[in-house]
Structure formats: C-alpha cells, structure tokens
Motif scaffolding. Structure first.
Motif, PDB file in Angstrom:
ATOM      1  N   GLU A 132      -6.188  -8.307  -5.881  1.00 47.69           N
ATOM      2  CA  GLU A 132      -7.331  -7.733  -6.602  1.00 47.69           C
ATOM      3  C   GLU A 132      -8.088  -6.728  -5.743  1.00 47.69           C
ATOM      4  O   GLU A 132      -8.622  -5.752  -6.263  1.00 47.69           O
ATOM      5  N   ASP A 133      -8.141  -6.966  -4.437  1.00 50.54           N
ATOM      6  CA  ASP A 133      -8.934  -6.132  -3.531  1.00 50.54           C
ATOM      7  C   ASP A 133      -8.158  -5.008  -2.873  1.00 50.54           C
ATOM      8  O   ASP A 133      -8.749  -4.165  -2.203  1.00 50.54           O
ATOM      9  N   GLU A 134      -6.831  -4.964  -3.050  1.00 51.12           N
ATOM     10  CA  GLU A 134      -6.017  -3.978  -2.351  1.00 51.12           C
ATOM     11  C   GLU A 134      -6.126  -2.588  -2.958  1.00 51.12           C
ATOM     12  O   GLU A 134      -6.261  -2.430  -4.173  1.00 51.12           O
ATOM     13  N   SER A 135      -6.047  -1.604  -2.076  1.00 46.96           N
ATOM     14  CA  SER A 135      -6.036  -0.207  -2.502  1.00 46.96           C
ATOM     15  C   SER A 135      -4.676   0.114  -3.119  1.00 46.96           C
ATOM     16  O   SER A 135      -3.715  -0.646  -2.941  1.00 46.96           O
ATOM     17  N   PRO A 136      -4.557   1.230  -3.829  1.00 45.44           N
ATOM     18  CA  PRO A 136      -3.252   1.617  -4.376  1.00 45.44           C
ATOM     19  C   PRO A 136      -2.163   1.701  -3.306  1.00 45.44           C
ATOM     20  O   PRO A 136      -1.034   1.269  -3.542  1.00 45.44           O
ATOM     21  N   GLN A 137      -2.489   2.207  -2.135  1.00 44.40           N
ATOM     22  CA  GLN A 137      -1.504   2.303  -1.055  1.00 44.40           C
ATOM     23  C   GLN A 137      -1.057   0.923  -0.594  1.00 44.40           C
ATOM     24  O   GLN A 137       0.126   0.708  -0.326  1.00 44.40           O
ATOM     25  N   GLU A 138      -1.989  -0.005  -0.503  1.00 41.14           N
ATOM     26  CA  GLU A 138      -1.641  -1.364  -0.103  1.00 41.14           C
ATOM     27  C   GLU A 138      -0.779  -2.047  -1.163  1.00 41.14           C
ATOM     28  O   GLU A 138       0.146  -2.790  -0.840  1.00 41.14           O
ATOM     29  N   LEU A 139      -1.076  -1.778  -2.443  1.00 37.90           N
ATOM     30  CA  LEU A 139      -0.261  -2.338  -3.518  1.00 37.90           C
ATOM     31  C   LEU A 139       1.166  -1.812  -3.459  1.00 37.90           C
ATOM     32  O   LEU A 139       2.130  -2.563  -3.639  1.00 37.90           O
ATOM     33  N   LEU A 140       1.310  -0.497  -3.205  1.00 36.95           N
ATOM     34  CA  LEU A 140       2.647   0.088  -3.084  1.00 36.95           C
ATOM     35  C   LEU A 140       3.409  -0.536  -1.926  1.00 36.95           C
ATOM     36  O   LEU A 140       4.598  -0.860  -2.053  1.00 36.95           O
TER      37      LEU A 140
ATOM     38  N   ILE B  70       7.502   9.759  -7.729  1.00 37.79           N
ATOM     39  CA  ILE B  70       7.133   9.246  -9.040  1.00 37.79           C
ATOM     40  C   ILE B  70       5.661   8.872  -9.011  1.00 37.79           C
ATOM     41  O   ILE B  70       5.116   8.496  -7.971  1.00 37.79           O
ATOM     42  N   GLU B  71       5.027   8.989 -10.160  1.00 40.21           N
ATOM     43  CA  GLU B  71       3.646   8.569 -10.297  1.00 40.21           C
ATOM     44  C   GLU B  71       3.649   7.142 -10.835  1.00 40.21           C
ATOM     45  O   GLU B  71       4.264   6.859 -11.863  1.00 40.21           O
ATOM     46  N   VAL B  72       2.986   6.257 -10.119  1.00 36.34           N
ATOM     47  CA  VAL B  72       3.002   4.834 -10.451  1.00 36.34           C
ATOM     48  C   VAL B  72       1.721   4.449 -11.187  1.00 36.34           C
ATOM     49  O   VAL B  72       0.621   4.856 -10.799  1.00 36.34           O
ATOM     50  N   ASP B  73       1.867   3.660 -12.232  1.00 33.03           N
ATOM     51  CA  ASP B  73       0.727   3.087 -12.941  1.00 33.03           C
ATOM     52  C   ASP B  73       0.222   1.919 -12.091  1.00 33.03           C
ATOM     53  O   ASP B  73       0.784   0.821 -12.104  1.00 33.03           O
ATOM     54  N   VAL B  74      -0.827   2.181 -11.331  1.00 32.70           N
ATOM     55  CA  VAL B  74      -1.338   1.200 -10.369  1.00 32.70           C
ATOM     56  C   VAL B  74      -1.853  -0.052 -11.073  1.00 32.70           C
ATOM     57  O   VAL B  74      -1.674  -1.167 -10.574  1.00 32.70           O
ATOM     58  N   ASP B  75      -2.468   0.118 -12.227  1.00 30.88           N
ATOM     59  CA  ASP B  75      -2.976  -1.052 -12.958  1.00 30.88           C
ATOM     60  C   ASP B  75      -1.836  -1.966 -13.395  1.00 30.88           C
ATOM     61  O   ASP B  75      -1.935  -3.186 -13.289  1.00 30.88           O
TER      62      ASP B  75
END
Length: 70
Positions: free
Chosen positions: A37-45, A3-8
C-alpha cells in the motif's frame, strides 16, 4: 521494449497475492500487504519483477478498447 503499466492494477494484484498467502497460513504476509500500500510505483515494479510477474499483463491499453473497424 517500453510499456506503460497500470500501477493501480499492479498494486491490486500484488495485494491479492499477499492476502492469499495470509489466508493459507502465512500470517506474516499481512505485513507485505501494508508495505504494498505504501510503495511507490518504482518499488511496485521492482517487487513485481522479483516475484516473476509479467508486466505486460498490467500494460495500459492505449486505444481504450477502440476498434480499428470504425
């Protein structure tokens, strides 16, 4: 399943969760807000998975709301 995640949207949800924890007596959660706030998309996932969030709730809608009835 991919799935494509809306990172925002994911970042906003994680930030809200951490902010809520700050408001109910966990002031150290404010540090998490800064980290989010500082995390990359991968870190957020990875954070979302650790927190047990369902990433399908943040899926990008491919049809942009268009109906098949057109």
């Amino acid at each position: 399943m991919k799935i494509e995640v809306d990172v925002d949207q994911l970042r906003e949800s994680l930030r809200d969760r951490a902010g809520s924890a700050t408001g109910v007596g966990f002031p150290a959660a404010m540090l998490e807000v800064v980290d989010i706030e500082d995390e990359s998309p991968q870190e957020l996932l990875a954070r979302a998975e650790r927190e047990g969030l369902d990433l399908r709730d943040f899926a990008v809608d491919d049809d942009c709301g268009a109906s098949d009835d057109w």
